[in-house]
Design a protein around this motif. Sequence first.
Motif, mmCIF file in Angstrom:
data_model
loop_
_atom_site.group_PDB
_atom_site.id
_atom_site.type_symbol
_atom_site.label_atom_id
_atom_site.label_comp_id
_atom_site.label_asym_id
_atom_site.label_seq_id
_atom_site.Cartn_x
_atom_site.Cartn_y
_atom_site.Cartn_z
ATOM 1 N N LYS A 20 0.679 -1.587 -0.022
ATOM 2 C CA LYS A 20 0.173 0.080 0.095
ATOM 3 C C LYS A 20 0.675 1.473 0.064
ATOM 4 O O LYS A 20 0.629 1.966 -0.801
ATOM 5 C CB LYS A 20 -1.189 0.022 0.921
ATOM 6 C CG LYS A 20 -2.102 -1.150 1.023
ATOM 7 C CD LYS A 20 -2.639 -0.948 2.171
ATOM 8 C CE LYS A 20 -4.126 -1.717 2.504
ATOM 9 N NZ LYS A 20 -4.747 -1.629 3.638
ATOM 10 N N LEU A 21 1.917 1.040 0.884
ATOM 11 C CA LEU A 21 2.779 2.563 0.592
ATOM 12 C C LEU A 21 3.192 2.122 -0.234
ATOM 13 O O LEU A 21 3.557 3.841 -0.709
ATOM 14 C CB LEU A 21 3.793 2.235 1.611
ATOM 15 C CG LEU A 21 5.261 3.327 1.975
ATOM 16 C CD1 LEU A 21 4.715 4.511 2.610
ATOM 17 C CD2 LEU A 21 6.206 2.168 2.695
ATOM 18 N N ILE A 22 4.235 1.966 -1.741
ATOM 19 C CA ILE A 22 4.635 1.147 -2.088
ATOM 20 C C ILE A 22 3.556 2.460 -3.621
ATOM 21 O O ILE A 22 3.975 3.542 -4.556
ATOM 22 C CB ILE A 22 5.195 0.127 -2.484
ATOM 23 C CG1 ILE A 22 6.920 0.051 -2.107
ATOM 24 C CG2 ILE A 22 5.695 0.454 -4.212
ATOM 25 C CD1 ILE A 22 7.169 -1.394 -2.101
ATOM 26 N N ASP A 23 2.582 1.400 -3.803
ATOM 27 C CA ASP A 23 1.620 2.300 -4.394
ATOM 28 C C ASP A 23 1.128 3.760 -3.929
ATOM 29 O O ASP A 23 0.833 4.481 -4.981
ATOM 30 C CB ASP A 23 0.017 1.469 -4.542
ATOM 31 C CG ASP A 23 0.311 0.108 -4.967
ATOM 32 O OD1 ASP A 23 1.529 -0.343 -5.605
ATOM 33 O OD2 ASP A 23 -0.117 -1.119 -4.315
ATOM 34 N N GLU A 24 0.650 4.069 -2.748
ATOM 35 C CA GLU A 24 0.462 5.409 -2.905
ATOM 36 C C GLU A 24 1.623 6.369 -3.063
ATOM 37 O O GLU A 24 1.292 7.701 -3.149
ATOM 38 C CB GLU A 24 0.061 5.366 -1.209
ATOM 39 C CG GLU A 24 -1.452 4.938 -1.064
ATOM 40 C CD GLU A 24 -1.558 4.698 0.674
ATOM 41 O OE1 GLU A 24 -1.010 5.050 1.531
ATOM 42 O OE2 GLU A 24 -2.939 3.785 1.389
ATOM 43 N N THR A 25 2.743 5.962 -2.840
ATOM 44 C CA THR A 25 4.059 7.010 -2.841
ATOM 45 C C THR A 25 4.240 7.237 -4.209
ATOM 46 O O THR A 25 5.421 7.707 -4.495
ATOM 47 C CB THR A 25 5.010 6.775 -2.155
ATOM 48 O OG1 THR A 25 5.384 5.817 -2.447
ATOM 49 C CG2 THR A 25 4.879 6.837 -0.715
ATOM 50 N N THR A 26 3.882 5.947 -5.591
ATOM 51 C CA THR A 26 4.361 6.358 -6.405
ATOM 52 C C THR A 26 5.768 5.572 -6.796
ATOM 53 O O THR A 26 6.207 6.500 -8.100
ATOM 54 C CB THR A 26 4.102 7.405 -7.632
ATOM 55 O OG1 THR A 26 4.630 8.288 -7.106
ATOM 56 C CG2 THR A 26 2.560 7.336 -6.973
ATOM 57 N N VAL A 43 12.790 -1.904 -0.461
ATOM 58 C CA VAL A 43 12.190 -3.504 -1.196
ATOM 59 C C VAL A 43 11.451 -2.572 -1.696
ATOM 60 O O VAL A 43 10.925 -1.564 -2.103
ATOM 61 C CB VAL A 43 11.474 -3.480 0.180
ATOM 62 C CG1 VAL A 43 9.648 -4.133 -0.412
ATOM 63 C CG2 VAL A 43 10.970 -4.202 1.649
ATOM 64 N N THR A 44 10.853 -3.341 -3.136
ATOM 65 C CA THR A 44 11.078 -3.058 -4.288
ATOM 66 C C THR A 44 9.616 -3.285 -4.849
ATOM 67 O O THR A 44 9.327 -4.754 -4.221
ATOM 68 C CB THR A 44 12.063 -2.745 -5.754
ATOM 69 O OG1 THR A 44 11.968 -4.222 -5.456
ATOM 70 C CG2 THR A 44 13.338 -2.179 -5.318
ATOM 71 N N ASP A 45 8.935 -2.866 -5.176
ATOM 72 C CA ASP A 45 6.980 -3.535 -5.963
ATOM 73 C C ASP A 45 7.988 -5.095 -6.825
ATOM 74 O O ASP A 45 7.691 -6.399 -6.028
ATOM 75 C CB ASP A 45 6.395 -2.769 -7.134
ATOM 76 C CG ASP A 45 5.746 -3.945 -7.348
ATOM 77 O OD1 ASP A 45 4.333 -4.066 -6.588
ATOM 78 O OD2 ASP A 45 5.756 -4.546 -8.839
ATOM 79 N N GLY A 46 9.201 -5.748 -6.960
ATOM 80 C CA GLY A 46 9.606 -6.738 -8.302
ATOM 81 C C GLY A 46 9.922 -7.363 -6.894
ATOM 82 O O GLY A 46 9.548 -8.761 -6.741
ATOM 83 N N ASP A 47 10.586 -6.842 -5.284
ATOM 84 C CA ASP A 47 10.808 -7.743 -4.295
ATOM 85 C C ASP A 47 9.381 -8.024 -4.186
ATOM 86 O O ASP A 47 9.114 -9.496 -3.206
ATOM 87 C CB ASP A 47 11.635 -7.270 -3.212
ATOM 88 C CG ASP A 47 13.407 -7.081 -3.549
ATOM 89 O OD1 ASP A 47 13.733 -7.307 -4.629
ATOM 90 O OD2 ASP A 47 13.680 -5.609 -3.402
ATOM 91 N N ILE A 48 8.349 -7.072 -4.106
ATOM 92 C CA ILE A 48 7.104 -7.629 -2.345
ATOM 93 C C ILE A 48 6.596 -9.271 -3.451
ATOM 94 O O ILE A 48 6.172 -10.344 -3.410
ATOM 95 C CB ILE A 48 6.042 -7.131 -3.003
ATOM 96 C CG1 ILE A 48 6.939 -6.169 -1.662
ATOM 97 C CG2 ILE A 48 4.656 -7.317 -2.317
ATOM 98 C CD1 ILE A 48 6.279 -4.541 -1.258
#
Length: 349
Positions: A20-26, A43-48
């Motif tokens: 959620k944090l990664i998506d909200e901060t773009t 952490v990146t989106d890819g790591d997740i």
Amino acid sequence: MKNWKDILIAPETTILQAMKLIDETTMQFAAVVDNTMHLLGTVTDGDIRRGILKGLSLDTPIREVMNNVPICELEGKKASYYKQFMIKRKLKQLPIILQDNILHSVLFSDELEHAIKKENKVVLMVGGLGTRLRPLTEKIPKPMLNVGDKPILETIIESFKNFGFTNFILSVNYKKEMIMDYFQDGSHLGVNVEYIVETKKLGTAGALSLLPEKLSEPFFVMNGDILTKINFEQLLNFHNDTDSVATMCVREYEYQVPYGVIETDNHKLLSIVEKPLHKSFVNAGIYVLNPNSLDRIPKDQFFDMPELYKILMQEKEMVSAFPLREYWLDIGQVDDYEKANLDYNGGAL
């Protein structure tokens, strides 16, 4: 402007919360820190996504998927250094730490590029006929020949841009339409491009008499057939630090005499040195000039850069030499062009 503190998370943060944090901060990125701001990982989106593919639940602590050996750099270096570091490693974010691994800040590639932009102009001489490269240049101007997957001139422009120099003036003549159609105003490359059109041969300095405006800052002049890994920011700093009116980049050139060289005193033979190796500094075709140096250039006449330097030296102006130790190649002949492509494919460029 991005606020790097918005992307800080604790190692106990769940994968779902981190998503959620990664998506909200773009920003597609988060830094994992403890309560004393020590950097534990990133952490990146890819790591997740890779964690989810492994079957981890969304309630899993982020420390299970974070990169616990993140690429980072120490605080206190120049912006251009960080940019080069990020370009080389293809990073969009770079954590900056203090000596004890405490997170100091996070740099973002797009903001860093904007922050280091400099106003100094770059004049590139790209109007030559490329005679020695024929037949390659019969239908295309030399600066538009591809090295790797792009024209020589585009590589040169990108090299300057990497150090924050984005204002270019191209001096064109031979097959100028091909150059102007390709680069236009430079906006598609993130730079500004203007043009000087030479209607006759003006030499390596004569075209500077056609500059459309009075310059207020030191500016670069460079031949459009040179590939180099020089740090242009260091070159400009050297020019300014030495209070120079003009700075010429020079490179060491070695040549071996294929015979035994003798020294005499009248008829008496003093020494014989077999095939000695000589070293000299030669002009590398890259210059930095102060605007007032333009006053010495005749209007719309053939005038080469060495003539300008001779005049400045005769007038006792501060004229400096900047020795190159970086990669440098003048693409003057077909063998040079072939070497440039080999170097590109081998990773030297």
